[in-house]
Motif scaffolding. Structure first.
Motif, PDB file in Angstrom:
ATOM      1  N   LYS A  58       4.200   5.444  -5.954  1.00 31.95           N
ATOM      2  CA  LYS A  58       3.824   5.732  -7.347  1.00 31.95           C
ATOM      3  C   LYS A  58       3.058   6.941  -7.515  1.00 31.95           C
ATOM      4  O   LYS A  58       3.308   7.469  -8.493  1.00 31.95           O
ATOM      5  N   ILE A  64       2.342   1.623  -3.285  1.00 30.89           N
ATOM      6  CA  ILE A  64       1.368   2.216  -4.161  1.00 30.89           C
ATOM      7  C   ILE A  64       1.089   3.720  -4.044  1.00 30.89           C
ATOM      8  O   ILE A  64       1.266   4.374  -5.055  1.00 30.89           O
ATOM      9  N   TYR A 116       0.823  -1.212   0.113  1.00 37.03           N
ATOM     10  CA  TYR A 116      -0.054  -0.015  -0.048  1.00 37.03           C
ATOM     11  C   TYR A 116       0.929   1.149  -0.049  1.00 37.03           C
ATOM     12  O   TYR A 116       0.608   2.274  -0.645  1.00 37.03           O
TER      13      TYR A 116
END
Length: 192
Positions: free
Chosen positions: A30, A27, A24
């Motif tokens: 990102k 992400i 998590y």
């Protein structure tokens, strides 16, 4: 001192990714890498840098500290952004109505914020609501981080027993027999 012409000591001592393998968190990295690149907003660069930080540098932040910062003029309706854990503080009786965007909020802090009519959102929800960090409040130079020097370990950094040093020594016990004589009393040699 020579010049390093073969560049074997070249090293940038900063994180470019989190140490954690948490999917998590990866992400979120990102997402904020993309936002930092495409929006050009300083806010997103700061969030990204904080996502890389160690837990030591993301000291817990209490709701009391948040409330204190929100009392400052112009901060009333801002979204509080914290990449540190947000914790409860029993010392404050009334929690103001606040919107907190954080990686982690303790159960008791979450309950008190929601009871006061506030809301708790995640960092990815923040990216949708404020992609450039509009109307947000980052505490600690306006992105909130708790007091980093509050760790007990910080008290031991430095040289104990040196004049005017308030460094805490590593002592087995605080009793009469432990580091109480020479260097501690003028009658036993000297007092530092």
């Amino acid at each position: 001192m020579g010049i390093d012409i073969n560049h074997k000591h070249d090293r940038k001592a900063r994180r470019t990714a989190p140490k954690s393998e948490d999917p998590y968190l990866r992400i979120l990295v990102k997402l904020y890498k993309y936002l930092a690149r495409r929006t050009g907003a300083k806010f997103n660069e700061i969030v990204l840098r904080r996502l890389f930080m160690s837990r030591k540098n993301r000291a817990p932040l209490s709701i009391a500290r948040i409330a204190r910062n929100l009392r400052k003029p112009g901060n009333e309706n801002k979204i509080v952004v914290s990449l540190s854990p947000v914790t409860d503080d029993k010392r404050i009786f009334k929690v103001p109505k606040i919107t907190v965007a954080a990686l982690r909020v303790t159960d008791s802090a979450r309950a008190r914020i929601l009871k006061a009519g506030g809301e708790v959102i995640t960092i990815d929800q923040l990216a949708i609501r404020a992609p450039k960090g509009e109307n947000t409040l980052f505490i600690q130079a306006i992105i909130i981080v708790g007091p980093r020097k509050a760790r007990e370990a910080e008290r031991h950094f430095g040289a104990p027993g040196v004049p005017h040093s308030h460094v805490k020594p590593f002592v087995r016990a605080k009793g009469r027999k432990f580091e109480r004589a020479r260097g501690r009393r003028a009658s036993r040699g000297y007092k530092a």
